[in-house]
Motif scaffolding. Structure first.
Motif, PDB file in Angstrom:
ATOM      1  N   GLY A   1       0.810  -1.204   0.000  1.00 49.38           N
ATOM      2  CA  GLY A   1       0.000   0.000   0.000  1.00 49.38           C
ATOM      3  C   GLY A   1       0.844   1.255   0.000  1.00 49.38           C
ATOM      4  O   GLY A   1       2.070   1.212  -0.137  1.00 49.38           O
ATOM      5  N   LEU A   2       0.182   2.362   0.182  1.00 49.63           N
ATOM      6  CA  LEU A   2       0.794   3.675   0.028  1.00 49.63           C
ATOM      7  C   LEU A   2       1.344   4.193   1.358  1.00 49.63           C
ATOM      8  O   LEU A   2       0.830   3.878   2.423  1.00 49.63           O
ATOM      9  CB  LEU A   2      -0.267   4.642  -0.494  1.00 49.63           C
ATOM     10  CG  LEU A   2       0.174   5.873  -1.268  1.00 49.63           C
ATOM     11  CD1 LEU A   2       0.870   5.485  -2.551  1.00 49.63           C
ATOM     12  CD2 LEU A   2      -1.043   6.745  -1.580  1.00 49.63           C
ATOM     13  N   ASN A   3       2.392   5.006   1.256  1.00 48.43           N
ATOM     14  CA  ASN A   3       2.919   5.700   2.428  1.00 48.43           C
ATOM     15  C   ASN A   3       3.000   7.190   2.110  1.00 48.43           C
ATOM     16  O   ASN A   3       3.973   7.851   2.430  1.00 48.43           O
ATOM     17  CB  ASN A   3       4.300   5.159   2.805  1.00 48.43           C
ATOM     18  CG  ASN A   3       4.754   5.689   4.156  1.00 48.43           C
ATOM     19  OD1 ASN A   3       3.969   6.242   4.919  1.00 48.43           O
ATOM     20  ND2 ASN A   3       6.027   5.537   4.455  1.00 48.43           N
ATOM     21  N   ASN A   4       1.981   7.703   1.438  1.00 41.39           N
ATOM     22  CA  ASN A   4       1.940   9.115   1.081  1.00 41.39           C
ATOM     23  C   ASN A   4       1.663   9.961   2.310  1.00 41.39           C
ATOM     24  O   ASN A   4       0.717   9.718   3.045  1.00 41.39           O
ATOM     25  CB  ASN A   4       0.846   9.346   0.039  1.00 41.39           C
ATOM     26  CG  ASN A   4       0.835  10.750  -0.495  1.00 41.39           C
ATOM     27  OD1 ASN A   4       1.881  11.358  -0.675  1.00 41.39           O
ATOM     28  ND2 ASN A   4      -0.352  11.277  -0.742  1.00 41.39           N
ATOM     29  N   GLN A   5       2.503  10.975   2.553  1.00 38.18           N
ATOM     30  CA  GLN A   5       2.364  11.850   3.709  1.00 38.18           C
ATOM     31  C   GLN A   5       2.385  11.082   5.025  1.00 38.18           C
ATOM     32  O   GLN A   5       1.832  11.513   6.032  1.00 38.18           O
ATOM     33  CB  GLN A   5       1.088  12.676   3.602  1.00 38.18           C
ATOM     34  CG  GLN A   5       1.087  13.671   2.468  1.00 38.18           C
ATOM     35  CD  GLN A   5       2.158  14.738   2.619  1.00 38.18           C
ATOM     36  OE1 GLN A   5       2.441  15.189   3.713  1.00 38.18           O
ATOM     37  NE2 GLN A   5       2.778  15.118   1.528  1.00 38.18           N
ATOM     38  N   ASN A   6       3.032   9.904   5.027  1.00 44.20           N
ATOM     39  CA  ASN A   6       3.160   9.091   6.239  1.00 44.20           C
ATOM     40  C   ASN A   6       1.794   8.644   6.777  1.00 44.20           C
ATOM     41  O   ASN A   6       1.594   8.503   7.983  1.00 44.20           O
ATOM     42  CB  ASN A   6       3.912   9.865   7.329  1.00 44.20           C
ATOM     43  CG  ASN A   6       4.723   8.946   8.220  1.00 44.20           C
ATOM     44  OD1 ASN A   6       5.098   7.854   7.821  1.00 44.20           O
ATOM     45  ND2 ASN A   6       5.012   9.399   9.421  1.00 44.20           N
TER      46      ASN A   6
ATOM     47  N   VAL B   1       0.623   3.422   7.308  1.00 47.35           N
ATOM     48  CA  VAL B   1       1.017   3.704   8.687  1.00 47.35           C
ATOM     49  C   VAL B   1      -0.187   3.537   9.613  1.00 47.35           C
ATOM     50  O   VAL B   1      -0.077   2.952  10.698  1.00 47.35           O
ATOM     51  CB  VAL B   1       1.612   5.121   8.802  1.00 47.35           C
ATOM     52  CG1 VAL B   1       1.904   5.469  10.252  1.00 47.35           C
ATOM     53  CG2 VAL B   1       2.885   5.228   7.971  1.00 47.35           C
ATOM     54  N   LEU B   2      -1.328   4.035   9.189  1.00 49.91           N
ATOM     55  CA  LEU B   2      -2.541   3.844   9.982  1.00 49.91           C
ATOM     56  C   LEU B   2      -3.004   2.393   9.960  1.00 49.91           C
ATOM     57  O   LEU B   2      -3.451   1.849  10.980  1.00 49.91           O
ATOM     58  CB  LEU B   2      -3.662   4.752   9.462  1.00 49.91           C
ATOM     59  CG  LEU B   2      -3.679   6.183   9.987  1.00 49.91           C
ATOM     60  CD1 LEU B   2      -2.527   6.987   9.389  1.00 49.91           C
ATOM     61  CD2 LEU B   2      -5.003   6.864   9.688  1.00 49.91           C
TER      62      LEU B   2
ATOM     63  N   ASP C   1      -8.425  15.731   1.450  1.00 51.49           N
ATOM     64  CA  ASP C   1      -7.401  15.813   2.496  1.00 51.49           C
ATOM     65  C   ASP C   1      -7.145  17.240   2.972  1.00 51.49           C
ATOM     66  O   ASP C   1      -6.793  17.452   4.130  1.00 51.49           O
ATOM     67  CB  ASP C   1      -6.083  15.218   1.982  1.00 51.49           C
ATOM     68  CG  ASP C   1      -6.249  13.781   1.527  1.00 51.49           C
ATOM     69  OD1 ASP C   1      -5.753  12.875   2.205  1.00 51.49           O
ATOM     70  OD2 ASP C   1      -6.873  13.560   0.473  1.00 51.49           O
ATOM     71  N   VAL C   2      -7.286  18.213   2.081  1.00 52.73           N
ATOM     72  CA  VAL C   2      -7.072  19.593   2.499  1.00 52.73           C
ATOM     73  C   VAL C   2      -8.076  19.958   3.582  1.00 52.73           C
ATOM     74  O   VAL C   2      -7.722  20.509   4.635  1.00 52.73           O
ATOM     75  CB  VAL C   2      -7.174  20.563   1.305  1.00 52.73           C
ATOM     76  CG1 VAL C   2      -7.206  22.013   1.799  1.00 52.73           C
ATOM     77  CG2 VAL C   2      -5.998  20.372   0.362  1.00 52.73           C
TER      78      VAL C   2
ATOM     79  N   TYR D   1     -10.359  12.314  10.964  1.00 51.00           N
ATOM     80  CA  TYR D   1      -8.975  12.600  11.318  1.00 51.00           C
ATOM     81  C   TYR D   1      -8.081  12.464  10.083  1.00 51.00           C
ATOM     82  O   TYR D   1      -8.456  11.790   9.114  1.00 51.00           O
ATOM     83  CB  TYR D   1      -8.498  11.635  12.407  1.00 51.00           C
ATOM     84  CG  TYR D   1      -9.053  11.934  13.776  1.00 51.00           C
ATOM     85  CD1 TYR D   1      -8.353  12.740  14.666  1.00 51.00           C
ATOM     86  CD2 TYR D   1     -10.280  11.404  14.189  1.00 51.00           C
ATOM     87  CE1 TYR D   1      -8.853  13.018  15.931  1.00 51.00           C
ATOM     88  CE2 TYR D   1     -10.795  11.675  15.442  1.00 51.00           C
ATOM     89  CZ  TYR D   1     -10.076  12.487  16.313  1.00 51.00           C
ATOM     90  OH  TYR D   1     -10.575  12.762  17.553  1.00 51.00           O
ATOM     91  N   PRO D   2      -6.891  13.067  10.111  1.00 53.99           N
ATOM     92  CA  PRO D   2      -5.981  12.907   8.957  1.00 53.99           C
ATOM     93  C   PRO D   2      -5.639  11.438   8.745  1.00 53.99           C
ATOM     94  O   PRO D   2      -5.076  10.790   9.623  1.00 53.99           O
ATOM     95  CB  PRO D   2      -4.740  13.709   9.385  1.00 53.99           C
ATOM     96  CG  PRO D   2      -5.229  14.676  10.396  1.00 53.99           C
ATOM     97  CD  PRO D   2      -6.324  13.969  11.134  1.00 53.99           C
ATOM     98  N   SER D   3      -5.988  10.923   7.583  1.00 52.63           N
ATOM     99  CA  SER D   3      -5.781   9.497   7.306  1.00 52.63           C
ATOM    100  C   SER D   3      -5.382   9.233   5.863  1.00 52.63           C
ATOM    101  O   SER D   3      -4.881   8.162   5.540  1.00 52.63           O
ATOM    102  CB  SER D   3      -7.072   8.717   7.591  1.00 52.63           C
ATOM    103  OG  SER D   3      -8.106   9.138   6.716  1.00 52.63           O
ATOM    104  N   GLY D   4      -5.624  10.209   4.973  1.00 56.16           N
ATOM    105  CA  GLY D   4      -5.450   9.972   3.548  1.00 56.16           C
ATOM    106  C   GLY D   4      -6.759   9.598   2.886  1.00 56.16           C
ATOM    107  O   GLY D   4      -6.801   9.374   1.671  1.00 56.16           O
TER     108      GLY D   4
END
Length: 547
Positions: A92-97, A101-102, A350-351, A441-444
């Motif tokens: 999977g992706l690791n964009n913007q951590n 990660v989640l 996301d913004v 919450y910030p998650s992507g």
């Protein structure tokens, strides 16, 4: 923004500023959503307090706590220790951590309960498409689960590489709760369900409310012959005029800029940002297609609508921040806009979920939202003319990427225990209650379920009502717009996008004109269509558009 910068972010208090209070009032689809009271012990209210508004950026411990609290559905279908000894790999992706990660935190309690273990393959956004295409081309699928967008379903599901979703998973994740545009055929291929949706995607318009409420700028606009009042642009023609006007202007003692383009290639994903400039020009209300002609797969990317969008970028770049040519979408959203540079940007949701939750953000109570700008006229590909609609400007929100999902690979199907384990992991990540936390919450990931649009839930969690109403309305109105520009799920779609990015980079660097570069993109697309198989592409393209 760099990963190491993002890792230092902390959740900020939700402020009730005057700008937020002037946001759009609830109306349309949002106004019709039911509300309900939430008891103190209600699971959804409980997880929205992790860590809670103003309590700091969520950590891995928070992710694990959310994962633990939402394990109920798993426990109803899986016995404790049932997958002991099972090893799964997840790409999977690791964009913007975010993303993987989640997922790690969410699945840690799942691993502890079921006994399965997961290894992770993390990819940057620009590396995602090349890595996936290499795995397909060389028949080296080295993962059991993948986080993937619906546009790739033609390349992956169409080649029989994915496992069909069992009925128990459909029930566990409550598929009926998905917003309509993410229901089948999205997530399916040849009538079979393959995807657990974890995200909904559409580009919306983010703008600085303070810039467009400034009296000094309003006077300068009027004195300079600006057309109409100094207000938030509603069309791309207005966006262009505002962007050129702001060059050289000062706001609160600093340079102020208009729209933020993202010209730098981004592994095919950057093409979406040109698409958001083009959709209002190219997506006619009487035509479902906007990328290709439906009967021939002839590209439209070099027609007057797309060429106008490309030329818009060329014309706007000199008025944008220095070195904007080297800005990719991450730069425009997370570094520039959140950092106070630029007054308008198009992005995924996301913004909106970061302006009040990201420690680098200085625009938390100064941001408003709407669907993408429209156009005074729209190109009619069937007549070859520009039409001015009697209803007013043409709007066509770009439903870019159709959201992320989790897919199980067919290689697990030979082992019933491993197959069930993989689907159980996917179902946990796509759970209804866990998804609300990801949307808040910030998650992507951005809202993608009907149940995500219950404003009282967000307000109870600490969000300002005017702010969250404006944000959710921009999402809902984009998903449900009658002229939404829907992305085709056809094989090779990201190969088309990557080819386009290569040529666009030359155009934006001044090595080609808009028309010549667009013609080069169209020629490359024609060649790719022939390589893949034109007749089958036409069939699949029509099916994806419902033609």
């Amino acid at each position: 923004m760099k990963i190491e910068d993002y890792s230092r972010l902390s959740r900020r208090s939700v402020l009730k500023g005057a700008a937020a209070a002037s946001a759009l009032a609830a109306s349309g689809a949002l106004g019709m959503l039911p509300s309900r009271a939430f008891a103190a012990d209600d699971l959804r209210a409980q997880i929205l307090k992790i860590p809670g508004v103003g309590k700091g950026q969520p950590t891995d411990a928070d992710f694990q706590k959310v994962g633990e609290l939402t394990l109920g559905a798993t426990k109803a279908n899986v016995k404790q220790g049932e997958f002991a000894g099972v090893q799964l790999s997840f790409m999977g992706l690791n964009n913007q951590n975010l993303h993987n990660v989640l997922f790690r935190g969410f699945l840690k309690p799942w691993e502890d309960y079921t006994g399965a273990k997961i290894t992770w393959i993390d990819l940057a956004q620009a590396d995602y498409n090349p890595r996936l295409q290499q795995s397909i081309a060389t028949n080296t699928i080295d993962f059991d689960l993948i986080e993937m967008g619906a546009p790739f379903e033609g390349d992956v599901c169409g080649k029989g590489l994915t496992s069909e979703m069992p009925d128990w998973v459909k029930k566990q994740i409550d598929m009926e709760d998905l917003v309509n545009y993410l229901k089948p055929p999205v997530g399916t291929w040849n009538g079979k369900q393959y995807r657990v949706t974890v995200d909904g995607d559409a580009h919306n318009f983010n703008y600085r409310t303070d810039v467009f409420a400034d009296a000094d700028l309003a006077k300068a606009w009027k004195d300079g012959g600006g057309k109409g009042e100094w207000v938030v642009p509603k069309t791309w023609q207005q966006v262009q005029a505002v962007t050129k006007f702001l060059k050289g202007q000062k706001f609160k003692g600093n340079d102020v800029y208009g729209y933020l383009d993202a010209p730098k290639p981004w592994g095919g994903f950057g093409f979406y940002f040109l698409g958001s400039r083009a959709s209002a020009y190219a997506k006619h209300p009487e035509d479902k297609a906007w990328l290709f002609d439906t009967d021939t797969m002839k590209p439209r990317v070099n027609n007057p609508a797309w060429v106008r969008a490309i030329q818009d970028v060329l014309d706007a770049l000199p008025s944008e921040p220095p070195n904007q040519l080297n800005a990719d979408p991450n730069e425009t959203a997370f570094s520039q806009f959140l950092g106070g540079t630029g007054s308008m940007v198009s992005w995924w949701g996301d913004v909106g979920s970061n302006v009040k939750t990201n420690d680098t953000s200085v625009v938390g109570d100064l941001t408003g939202f709407s669907i993408l700008p429209g156009s005074d006229d729209v190109y009619n590909s069937k007549t070859g003319k520009w039409d001015t609609l009697t209803s007013g400007p043409n709007y066509a929100p770009n439903c870019a990427y159709l959201g992320w999902g989790v897919y199980v690979m067919a290689r697990v199907d030979t082992d019933p225990v491993k197959q069930k384990a993989a689907w159980s992991a996917a179902a946990h990540l796509g759970g209804k209650d866990l998804s609300l936390w990801c949307a808040a919450y910030p998650s992507g990931f951005q809202p993608y379920r009907n149940s995500h649009f219950n404003i009282p839930e967000w307000v109870a969690a600490g969000y300002d009502e005017a702010f969250i109403t404006s944000y959710l309305k921009s999402e809902s109105d984009s998903y449900n717009h009658p002229n939404a520009a829907i992305e085709p799920r056809i094989p090779g779609i990201f190969q088309y996008y990557s080819l386009a990015e290569d040529e666009l980079a030359k155009i934006f660097a001044g090595q080609s004109t808009a028309q010549a570069g667009a013609d080069a993109i169209a020629a490359a697309w024609e060649k790719l269509t022939d390589q893949i198989g034109r007749d089958n592409q036409i069939k699949l393209y029509k099916a994806s558009l419902g033609v």
